[in-house]
Design an enzyme around this catalytic site. Structure first.
Site, PDB file in Angstrom:
ATOM      1  N   ALA A   1       0.028   3.444   3.833  1.00 31.05           N
ATOM      2  CA  ALA A   1      -0.739   2.275   4.288  1.00 31.05           C
ATOM      3  C   ALA A   1      -0.388   1.032   3.478  1.00 31.05           C
ATOM      4  O   ALA A   1      -0.951  -0.036   3.699  1.00 31.05           O
ATOM      5  CB  ALA A   1      -2.242   2.558   4.191  1.00 31.05           C
TER       6      ALA A   1
ATOM      7  N   THR B   1      11.944   1.888  -8.457  1.00 32.56           N
ATOM      8  CA  THR B   1      12.227   0.460  -8.559  1.00 32.56           C
ATOM      9  C   THR B   1      13.393   0.175  -9.496  1.00 32.56           C
ATOM     10  O   THR B   1      13.645   0.944 -10.432  1.00 32.56           O
ATOM     11  CB  THR B   1      10.961  -0.263  -9.075  1.00 32.56           C
ATOM     12  OG1 THR B   1      11.281  -1.599  -9.404  1.00 32.56           O
ATOM     13  CG2 THR B   1      10.399   0.396 -10.337  1.00 32.56           C
ATOM     14  N   ASP B   2      14.029  -0.977  -9.283  1.00 34.24           N
ATOM     15  CA  ASP B   2      15.092  -1.403 -10.212  1.00 34.24           C
ATOM     16  C   ASP B   2      14.518  -1.801 -11.581  1.00 34.24           C
ATOM     17  O   ASP B   2      15.255  -1.884 -12.562  1.00 34.24           O
ATOM     18  CB  ASP B   2      15.893  -2.571  -9.611  1.00 34.24           C
ATOM     19  CG  ASP B   2      15.073  -3.823  -9.315  1.00 34.24           C
ATOM     20  OD1 ASP B   2      13.832  -3.784  -9.464  1.00 34.24           O
ATOM     21  OD2 ASP B   2      15.674  -4.847  -8.931  1.00 34.24           O
ATOM     22  N   GLU B   3      13.201  -2.043 -11.639  1.00 32.61           N
ATOM     23  CA  GLU B   3      12.608  -2.522 -12.897  1.00 32.61           C
ATOM     24  C   GLU B   3      12.705  -1.493 -14.020  1.00 32.61           C
ATOM     25  O   GLU B   3      12.549  -1.849 -15.193  1.00 32.61           O
ATOM     26  CB  GLU B   3      11.145  -2.920 -12.687  1.00 32.61           C
ATOM     27  CG  GLU B   3      10.988  -4.051 -11.712  1.00 32.61           C
ATOM     28  CD  GLU B   3       9.664  -4.801 -11.833  1.00 32.61           C
ATOM     29  OE1 GLU B   3       8.918  -4.579 -12.799  1.00 32.61           O
ATOM     30  OE2 GLU B   3       9.385  -5.609 -10.944  1.00 32.61           O
TER      31      GLU B   3
ATOM     32  N   TYR C   1       3.913  -1.270 -15.792  1.00 27.15           N
ATOM     33  CA  TYR C   1       4.290  -0.815 -14.450  1.00 27.15           C
ATOM     34  C   TYR C   1       5.647  -0.113 -14.485  1.00 27.15           C
ATOM     35  O   TYR C   1       5.798   1.034 -14.038  1.00 27.15           O
ATOM     36  CB  TYR C   1       4.331  -1.993 -13.464  1.00 27.15           C
ATOM     37  CG  TYR C   1       5.104  -1.682 -12.196  1.00 27.15           C
ATOM     38  CD1 TYR C   1       4.620  -0.767 -11.266  1.00 27.15           C
ATOM     39  CD2 TYR C   1       6.345  -2.289 -11.939  1.00 27.15           C
ATOM     40  CE1 TYR C   1       5.337  -0.467 -10.109  1.00 27.15           C
ATOM     41  CE2 TYR C   1       7.060  -1.995 -10.791  1.00 27.15           C
ATOM     42  CZ  TYR C   1       6.553  -1.080  -9.873  1.00 27.15           C
ATOM     43  OH  TYR C   1       7.276  -0.768  -8.744  1.00 27.15           O
TER      44      TYR C   1
ATOM     45  N   LYS D   1       6.735   3.827 -13.813  1.00 25.50           N
ATOM     46  CA  LYS D   1       7.698   4.248 -12.793  1.00 25.50           C
ATOM     47  C   LYS D   1       8.868   4.999 -13.442  1.00 25.50           C
ATOM     48  O   LYS D   1       9.362   5.983 -12.888  1.00 25.50           O
ATOM     49  CB  LYS D   1       8.224   3.045 -12.008  1.00 25.50           C
ATOM     50  CG  LYS D   1       7.205   2.353 -11.116  1.00 25.50           C
ATOM     51  CD  LYS D   1       6.666   3.223  -9.991  1.00 25.50           C
ATOM     52  CE  LYS D   1       7.694   3.559  -8.935  1.00 25.50           C
ATOM     53  NZ  LYS D   1       7.078   4.283  -7.789  1.00 25.50           N
TER      54      LYS D   1
HETATM   55  P1  NAD Z   1       1.720  -1.305  -2.322  1.00 23.83           P
HETATM   56  O1  NAD Z   1       0.939  -1.638  -3.545  1.00 23.83           O
HETATM   57  O2  NAD Z   1       1.803  -2.295  -1.221  1.00 23.83           O
HETATM   58  O3  NAD Z   1       1.160   0.034  -1.672  1.00 23.83           O
HETATM   59  C1  NAD Z   1       0.810   1.152  -2.430  1.00 23.83           C
HETATM   60  C2  NAD Z   1       0.092   2.135  -1.513  1.00 23.83           C
HETATM   61  O4  NAD Z   1      -0.211   3.313  -2.285  1.00 23.83           O
HETATM   62  C3  NAD Z   1      -1.232   1.602  -0.972  1.00 23.83           C
HETATM   63  O5  NAD Z   1      -1.344   1.914   0.397  1.00 23.83           O
HETATM   64  C4  NAD Z   1      -2.274   2.344  -1.783  1.00 23.83           C
HETATM   65  O6  NAD Z   1      -3.503   2.526  -1.091  1.00 23.83           O
HETATM   66  C5  NAD Z   1      -1.570   3.671  -2.056  1.00 23.83           C
HETATM   67  N1  NAD Z   1      -2.057   4.340  -3.269  1.00 23.83           N
HETATM   68  C6  NAD Z   1      -2.238   3.791  -4.494  1.00 23.83           C
HETATM   69  N2  NAD Z   1      -2.726   4.720  -5.345  1.00 23.83           N
HETATM   70  C7  NAD Z   1      -2.830   5.879  -4.631  1.00 23.83           C
HETATM   71  C8  NAD Z   1      -3.252   7.192  -4.975  1.00 23.83           C
HETATM   72  N3  NAD Z   1      -3.669   7.493  -6.207  1.00 23.83           N
HETATM   73  N4  NAD Z   1      -3.209   8.148  -4.017  1.00 23.83           N
HETATM   74  C9  NAD Z   1      -2.796   7.840  -2.760  1.00 23.83           C
HETATM   75  N5  NAD Z   1      -2.406   6.604  -2.379  1.00 23.83           N
HETATM   76  C10 NAD Z   1      -2.420   5.636  -3.311  1.00 23.83           C
HETATM   77  O7  NAD Z   1       3.147  -0.902  -2.855  1.00 23.83           O
HETATM   78  P2  NAD Z   1       4.587  -1.178  -2.203  1.00 23.83           P
HETATM   79  O8  NAD Z   1       5.038  -2.525  -2.581  1.00 23.83           O
HETATM   80  O9  NAD Z   1       4.539  -0.768  -0.787  1.00 23.83           O
HETATM   81  O10 NAD Z   1       5.470  -0.126  -3.041  1.00 23.83           O
HETATM   82  C11 NAD Z   1       5.633   1.213  -2.586  1.00 23.83           C
HETATM   83  C12 NAD Z   1       6.532   1.953  -3.551  1.00 23.83           C
HETATM   84  O11 NAD Z   1       7.784   1.291  -3.627  1.00 23.83           O
HETATM   85  C13 NAD Z   1       5.995   2.012  -4.974  1.00 23.83           C
HETATM   86  O12 NAD Z   1       6.277   3.272  -5.498  1.00 23.83           O
HETATM   87  C14 NAD Z   1       6.767   0.916  -5.706  1.00 23.83           C
HETATM   88  O13 NAD Z   1       6.897   1.239  -7.059  1.00 23.83           O
HETATM   89  C15 NAD Z   1       8.095   0.986  -4.990  1.00 23.83           C
HETATM   90  N6  NAD Z   1       8.889  -0.259  -4.959  1.00 23.83           N
HETATM   91  C16 NAD Z   1       8.303  -1.440  -4.566  1.00 23.83           C
HETATM   92  C17 NAD Z   1       9.098  -2.587  -4.467  1.00 23.83           C
HETATM   93  C18 NAD Z   1       8.524  -3.905  -3.999  1.00 23.83           C
HETATM   94  O14 NAD Z   1       9.225  -4.911  -4.034  1.00 23.83           O
HETATM   95  N7  NAD Z   1       7.287  -3.961  -3.541  1.00 23.83           N
HETATM   96  C19 NAD Z   1      10.456  -2.520  -4.787  1.00 23.83           C
HETATM   97  C20 NAD Z   1      10.999  -1.298  -5.210  1.00 23.83           C
HETATM   98  C21 NAD Z   1      10.202  -0.173  -5.263  1.00 23.83           C
HETATM   99  O1  DAU Z   2      12.058  -5.319  -8.577  1.00 28.88           O
HETATM  100  C1  DAU Z   2      11.236  -4.502  -7.799  1.00 28.88           C
HETATM  101  C2  DAU Z   2       9.787  -4.842  -8.080  1.00 28.88           C
HETATM  102  O2  DAU Z   2       9.534  -6.098  -7.457  1.00 28.88           O
HETATM  103  C3  DAU Z   2       8.809  -3.787  -7.582  1.00 28.88           C
HETATM  104  O3  DAU Z   2       9.030  -2.587  -8.274  1.00 28.88           O
HETATM  105  C4  DAU Z   2       7.362  -4.256  -7.775  1.00 28.88           C
HETATM  106  O4  DAU Z   2       6.471  -3.309  -7.211  1.00 28.88           O
HETATM  107  C5  DAU Z   2       7.190  -5.583  -7.078  1.00 28.88           C
HETATM  108  O5  DAU Z   2       5.880  -6.080  -7.296  1.00 28.88           O
HETATM  109  C6  DAU Z   2       8.227  -6.597  -7.585  1.00 28.88           C
HETATM  110  O6  DAU Z   2       7.961  -6.959  -8.954  1.00 28.88           O
HETATM  111  P1  DAU Z   2       8.133  -8.473  -9.466  1.00 28.88           P
HETATM  112  O7  DAU Z   2       7.350  -8.630 -10.693  1.00 28.88           O
HETATM  113  O8  DAU Z   2       9.556  -8.873  -9.482  1.00 28.88           O
HETATM  114  O9  DAU Z   2       7.445  -9.232  -8.207  1.00 28.88           O
HETATM  115  P2  DAU Z   2       6.377 -10.416  -8.134  1.00 28.88           P
HETATM  116  O10 DAU Z   2       6.272 -10.795  -6.698  1.00 28.88           O
HETATM  117  O11 DAU Z   2       5.124 -10.105  -8.863  1.00 28.88           O
HETATM  118  O12 DAU Z   2       7.109 -11.596  -8.909  1.00 28.88           O
HETATM  119  C7  DAU Z   2       8.403 -12.042  -8.520  1.00 28.88           C
HETATM  120  C8  DAU Z   2       8.838 -13.125  -9.493  1.00 28.88           C
HETATM  121  O13 DAU Z   2       7.997 -14.277  -9.317  1.00 28.88           O
HETATM  122  C9  DAU Z   2       8.685 -12.747 -10.953  1.00 28.88           C
HETATM  123  O14 DAU Z   2       9.733 -13.345 -11.701  1.00 28.88           O
HETATM  124  C10 DAU Z   2       7.346 -13.354 -11.354  1.00 28.88           C
HETATM  125  C11 DAU Z   2       7.298 -14.608 -10.516  1.00 28.88           C
HETATM  126  N1  DAU Z   2       5.944 -15.054 -10.095  1.00 28.88           N
HETATM  127  C12 DAU Z   2       5.131 -14.161  -9.478  1.00 28.88           C
HETATM  128  C13 DAU Z   2       3.885 -14.546  -9.045  1.00 28.88           C
HETATM  129  C14 DAU Z   2       2.968 -13.551  -8.385  1.00 28.88           C
HETATM  130  C15 DAU Z   2       5.571 -16.381 -10.267  1.00 28.88           C
HETATM  131  O15 DAU Z   2       6.340 -17.213 -10.814  1.00 28.88           O
HETATM  132  N2  DAU Z   2       4.334 -16.757  -9.824  1.00 28.88           N
HETATM  133  C16 DAU Z   2       3.468 -15.895  -9.229  1.00 28.88           C
HETATM  134  O16 DAU Z   2       2.342 -16.300  -8.864  1.00 28.88           O
END
Ligand code: NAD
Ligand code: DAU
Length: 358
Positions: A22, A139-141, A164, A168
């Site tokens: 979700a 994640t790449d982080e 975070y 991961k």
């Molecule tokens: P998100 O925060 O949008 O969604 C996380 C989902 O996990 C939510 O639906 C939440 O309800 C569910 N969740 C949280 N805790 C839970 C628990 N204990 N049990 C069951 N469900 C639970 O996250 P996202 O951005 O969709 O990221 C998904 C995955 O991809 C994560 O593992 C994240 O580390 C990874 N990832 C994200 C990004 C990015 O840019 N967003 C990039 C690379 C990897």
């Molecule tokens: O690289 C993959 C990751 O990307 C995922 O694993 C994470 O789940 C995802 O949240 C994301 O992490 P970042 O920290 O890179 O994303 P965020 O959108 O929080 O921030 C992107 C960049 O923008 C970062 O350099 C911080 C900056 N930022 C972010 C916010 C929210 C700002 O300058 N202002 C802001 O208000």
């Protein structure tokens, strides 16, 4: 595994349990799978529905006869095990996580609980039911921060810098160790920053777009020159589908967008798009840019080398950042009802309290 006409091995994908289905990327993956003519299986969406989970994200996009939602915690071993047994699950695609870096800095506990303990419980279930293949989404982080050149490969050393990314990294290590020690069947992927529709508006792109639409300040951390590598979320879904079908068991795959952008130039692009889509004045939008105190431990640069998944599995992204950003901005302009539902006053208070204007 069976073998395809091209000779590449293919897994049986009849009953998938998607954790975090979700959320932003998990829901994109579910929507993507139900659009694939070659996917005839079932999906169990297993999600706790934290603040980031929203069932609207899959509304109308699933085949009800082949879909089930279970609201439960990945840390709850008994429920997870029972669900896998009852649903005859052959594959777990593990997205569920706490995903926002700023939240991890303010409150790491939930990150250790969900990302580390939760992944451990998922692995315990797979250890008990070894016919299940687990794909772990990461994640790449985990690789830390890059200097001005170079890109993360699958063999880059782990150097996580935030709670975070450390949580991961711990989950990645557990997945690797369970495969090595117990022989459980796993693949895993480390992806760069995703963007696209349905992203919770705490992350950079939706936050900036919505603030522009509302005439609110655009909070830029530090000098705004931190670099991220942006990938449209559906391309990430496709990459995972490729790995699930044909990725080598035990392997990890890096997935990136080949679209490095520093935050400030990215914001300028978003301003241009919002101005052209809404008729707002570009200079008025630029005046909203507000430099705020930096994120503690803020990683300077990420870039991902995707050549392994491209060469081995033929991955090619379908969206470039110009069309992808415009599609994303349009979606946020057109989906006010979704935005109202996911937003909470509490989040805004939290943001204001923790990222005061410099
Ligand atoms: P998100 O925060 O949008 O969604 C996380 C989902 O996990 C939510 O639906 C939440 O309800 C569910 N969740 C949280 N805790 C839970 C628990 N204990 N049990 C069951 N469900 C639970 O996250 P996202 O951005 O969709 O990221 C998904 C995955 O991809 C994560 O593992 C994240 O580390 C990874 N990832 C994200 C990004 C990015 O840019 N967003 C990039 C690379 C990897
Ligand atoms: O690289 C993959 C990751 O990307 C995922 O694993 C994470 O789940 C995802 O949240 C994301 O992490 P970042 O920290 O890179 O994303 P965020 O959108 O929080 O921030 C992107 C960049 O923008 C970062 O350099 C911080 C900056 N930022 C972010 C916010 C929210 C700002 O300058 N202002 C802001 O208000």
């Amino acid at each position: 595994m069976t073998t395809s006409s091209t000779g590449a091995p293919q897994r049986k994908l009849g009953s998938l349990l998607v954790t975090g289905g979700a959320g932003f990327i998990g829901s994109s993956f579910i929507r993507y799978l139900f659009r694939q003519p070659d996917f005839g299986g079932r999906i169990v969406n297993y999600d706790l529905l934290t603040y980031a989970g929203n069932l609207d994200n899959v509304e109308g996009a699933v085949d009800a006869a082949r879909y089930k939602f279970v609201r439960a915690d990945i840390c709850d071993f008994d429920t997870l095990l029972k669900t896998c047994e009852q649903e005859n699950v052959d594959t777990i695609v593990h997205f569920a996580a706490e995903s926002h870096v700023d939240r991890s800095i303010l409150g790491p506990s939930a990150f250790v609980q969900t990302n580390v303990i939760g992944t451990f419980q998922v692995l315990e279930v797979v250890r008990k039911l070894p016919s299940i293949h687990l794909h772990h989404v990461s994640t790449d982080e985990v690789f830390g921060s890059l200097g001005p050149t170079g890109a993360f490969t699958e063999s880059s050393p782990y150097q996580p810098n935030s709670p975070y990314s450390a949580s991961k990294a711990a989950s990645d290590h557990l997945v690797r160790a369970y495969a090595h020690t117990y022989g459980v069947s796993t693949t895993h992927s480390n992806c760069s920053n995703n963007y696209g529709p349905f992203q919770f508006p705490e992350k950079l792109i939706p936050l900036m777009v919505l603030n522009m639409l509302e005439g609110r300040p655009l909070p830029v951390y530090g000098d705004g020159m931190n670099v991220r590598d942006w990938l449209y979320v559906d391309d990430h879904a496709e990459a995972i589908w490729l790995v699930l079908r044909s990725g080598k068991t035990g392997e990890s795959y890096n997935v990136g967008g080949r679209a490095e952008l520093a935050n400030l130039p990215l914001l300028e692009r978003l301003i241009d798009i919002v101005a052209s889509e809404t008729g707002r004045d570009r200079e008025d939008l630029r005046r909203l840019i507000t430099f705020v105190k930096d994120r503690p431990g803020h990683d300077r640069r990420y870039a991902v080398d995707s050549s392994k998944i491209e060469a081995e599995l033929g991955f090619r992204q379908r969206h470039n950042v110009d069309t992808g950003l415009r599609e994303t901005v349009r979606w946020y302009i057109q989906n006010n009802a979704w935005i109202e539902r996911v937003r909470s006053g509490a989040y805004r208070e939290w943001l204001d309290a923790n990222y005061a204007k410099r």
